[in-house]
Design a protein around this motif. Structure first.
Motif, PDB file in Angstrom:
ATOM      1  N   SER A  51       3.380 -27.651  -3.876  1.00  0.00           N
ATOM      2  CA  SER A  51       3.811 -28.834  -4.813  1.00  0.00           C
ATOM      3  C   SER A  51       3.231 -28.777  -6.128  1.00  0.00           C
TER       4      SER A  51
ATOM      5  N   GLU B  95       8.542 -34.208  -3.815  1.00  0.00           N
ATOM      6  CA  GLU B  95       8.335 -34.201  -2.425  1.00  0.00           C
ATOM      7  C   GLU B  95       8.394 -35.711  -1.974  1.00  0.00           C
TER       8      GLU B  95
ATOM      9  N   ASP C  60      11.337 -30.088  -3.717  1.00  0.00           N
ATOM     10  CA  ASP C  60      10.275 -29.733  -3.038  1.00  0.00           C
ATOM     11  C   ASP C  60      10.209 -30.414  -1.619  1.00  0.00           C
ATOM     12  N   GLU C  61      10.268 -29.364  -0.612  1.00  0.00           N
ATOM     13  CA  GLU C  61      10.674 -29.924   0.781  1.00  0.00           C
ATOM     14  C   GLU C  61      11.850 -30.847   1.040  1.00  0.00           C
TER      15      GLU C  61
HETATM   16 MG   LIG Z   1       3.778 -30.073  -1.031  1.00  0.00          MG
END
Ligand SMILES: [Mg+2]
Ligand SMILES: Nc1ncnc2c1ncn2[C@@H]1O[C@H](COP(=O)(O)OP(=O)(O)O)[C@@H](O)[C@H]1O
Length: 234
Positions: free
Chosen positions: A43, A85, A159-160
């Motif tokens: 991140s 995220e 992000d994820e």
């Molecule tokens: Mg992360």
């Protein structure tokens, strides 16, 4: 020339150095993934590319342009959008209002861009007046992606996106990542779900404690013994 290139990028929180010299390249049209354990600095890498966190060393180039010291909104204006995220949608705003926030740099309401998002995510179209906070996790992820697309990014940072979602919903999200890429956006995907990431990506990087330790074609990473043991649970 690469679309994005990070050269020896370092970044810190206070006096703790988290990125210890990141080198990576993303070419136009690719889907590139970045995998690594929790806390590796994935991140932080995205935040530094977006200009939210300033690199303390090294440089970041977007095409020919040096964006290392640029303000985040200028970086968005050049064509880099991030899906953060945890989605970070606005819970009290409606779906349409959330999408409009993604286009805040543009003048006026771009109804065509909104309709393009609804075409990609019909689930959102049916809920256009619903408050963001009342959507399911998967719908919130779609909304976060849709909001980032409103800025018409050349490079989309994710992000994820699979975090906390049921397998079928993850499949749906990854299918749209492929589609977004096919429609012309280059994609840089951070994932803990390495298997899913390699299934969609052309190339991948593996990160450990602030450093890139491996880089290869996604298919080769799936066959790599270290990756199999550490990230694929084989
Ligand atoms: Mg992360
Ligand atoms: N805002 C912050 N302040 C201080 N330390 C942070 C902050 N955000 C992340 N860190 C630390 O930086 C390291 C990398 O975090 P992060 O980039 O979030 O990792 P990842 O995304 O790979 O899980 C971790 O040790 C984390 O605790």
């Amino acid at each position: 020339m690469a679309l994005l290139s990070c050269q020896g990028v370092e970044a810190s929180y206070g006096n703790i150095k988290v990125l210890k010299g990141i080198d990576l390249e993303i070419n136009q049209g690719e889907i590139v993934c970045l995998i690594g354990a929790n806390g590796a600095g994935k991140s932080t890498t995205l935040m530094t590319i977006c200009g939210i966190l300033k690199a303390s060393a090294g440089r970041i180039l977007f095409g020919e342009r040096d964006i290392t010291a640029m303000a985040p909104e200028r970086i968005v204006g050049l064509g880099i959008s991030q899906v953060p995220e945890g989605r970070r949608i606005f819970p009290r705003m409606t779906v349409v209002e959330n999408l409009m926030m993604g286009a805040y740099l543009q003048k006026g309401v771009d109804t065509r861009a909104i309709e393009a998002v609804f075409k990609l995510f019909p689930e959102l179209s049916e809920r256009r007046s619903q408050k963001g906070g009342t959507l399911s996790g998967g719908e919130q992820q779609m909304l976060a992606i849709g909001r980032a697309l409103m800025a018409k990014p050349k490079l989309l940072l994710l992000d994820e996106p699979s975090l906390g979602l049921a397998p079928l919903v993850v499949e749906r999200i990854f299918e749209t990542i492929r589609q977004i890429n096919a429609e012309g956006s280059t994609v840089f995907l951070v994932e803990q779900n390495a298997r899913m990431a390699f299934s969609v990506a052309d190339r991948g990087y593996v990160m450990e404690t602030g450093k890139i330790v491996l880089e290869d074609e996604a298919s080769a990473l799936l066959d790599n013994e270290m990756v199999k043991t550490a990230y694929l649970g084989e």
